[in-house]
Design a protein around this motif. Structure first.
Motif, short mmCIF file in Angstrom:
data_model
loop_
_atom_site.label_atom_id
_atom_site.label_comp_id
_atom_site.label_asym_id
_atom_site.label_seq_id
_atom_site.Cartn_x
_atom_site.Cartn_y
_atom_site.Cartn_z
N LYS A 7 0.85 -1.19 0.00
CA LYS A 7 0.00 0.00 0.00
C LYS A 7 0.88 1.24 0.00
CE LYS A 7 -3.71 -2.23 2.53
NZ LYS A 7 -4.52 -2.22 3.77
N TYR A 9 0.30 5.29 0.16
CA TYR A 9 -0.65 6.37 0.40
C TYR A 9 -0.08 7.68 -0.15
CZ TYR A 9 -2.53 3.04 3.78
OH TYR A 9 -3.05 1.92 4.38
N LEU A 68 -3.13 4.71 -2.92
CA LEU A 68 -4.32 5.05 -2.14
C LEU A 68 -4.35 6.54 -1.84
CD1 LEU A 68 -3.94 2.10 0.37
CD2 LEU A 68 -5.55 2.21 -1.54
N ASN A 115 -6.18 7.93 5.28
CA ASN A 115 -5.03 8.28 4.46
C ASN A 115 -3.82 8.63 5.34
OD1 ASN A 115 -3.20 9.14 2.57
ND2 ASN A 115 -4.66 10.40 1.45
#
Length: 125
Positions: A7, A9, A68, A115
């Motif tokens: 992931k 961000y 993301l 976030n």
């Protein structure tokens, strides 16, 4: 065993809007924050953060990752759901040039409270 998707961000902002932009990218517990990313709008800052997130993934040699961000408009434009116009079209062209001939990376919209990059930006204010 299936490799875990990494992931990444991203978040960008500016104060006032338009004004001095800042961006943040967070992955693996490490944050990269740029406090002076030039002058522009909040949408410009979000695009710069997305581009920085993609560059980080490429620099790390990642192939299984998801980007993301909480800027729905940028996520929709990058995913070809909504047409990018004006400055956003220029940012999209930069993003696409970085992607190259391959498939678009996985880009998902998340809530602002989820976030981690936004949280990193807020800590320095």
């Amino acid at each position: 065993m299936v490799a875990r998707r990494i992931k990444i961000y991203f978040d960008g902002g500016c104060r006032p809007n338009p004004g001095k932009m800042e961006t943040a990218v967070v992955t693996g517990g490490a944050a990269t924050v740029v406090r002076d990313a030039g002058i522009g709008s909040s949408m410009d800052a979000e695009w710069l953060a997305l581009i920085a997130a993609l560059r980080l993934a490429q620099d790390l040699g990642l192939t299984n990752f998801v980007l993301l961000g909480d800027a729905a408009a940028v996520v929709e434009q990058a995913n070809d759901v909504v047409r990018a116009r004006g400055d956003a079209a220029s940012h999209l062209a930069t993003f696409r040039a970085l992607v190259g001939e391959g498939p678009l990376p996985n880009i998902r919209h998340i809530k602002r409270t989820q976030n981690l990059a936004g949280i990193a930006l807020a800590r320095g204010r």
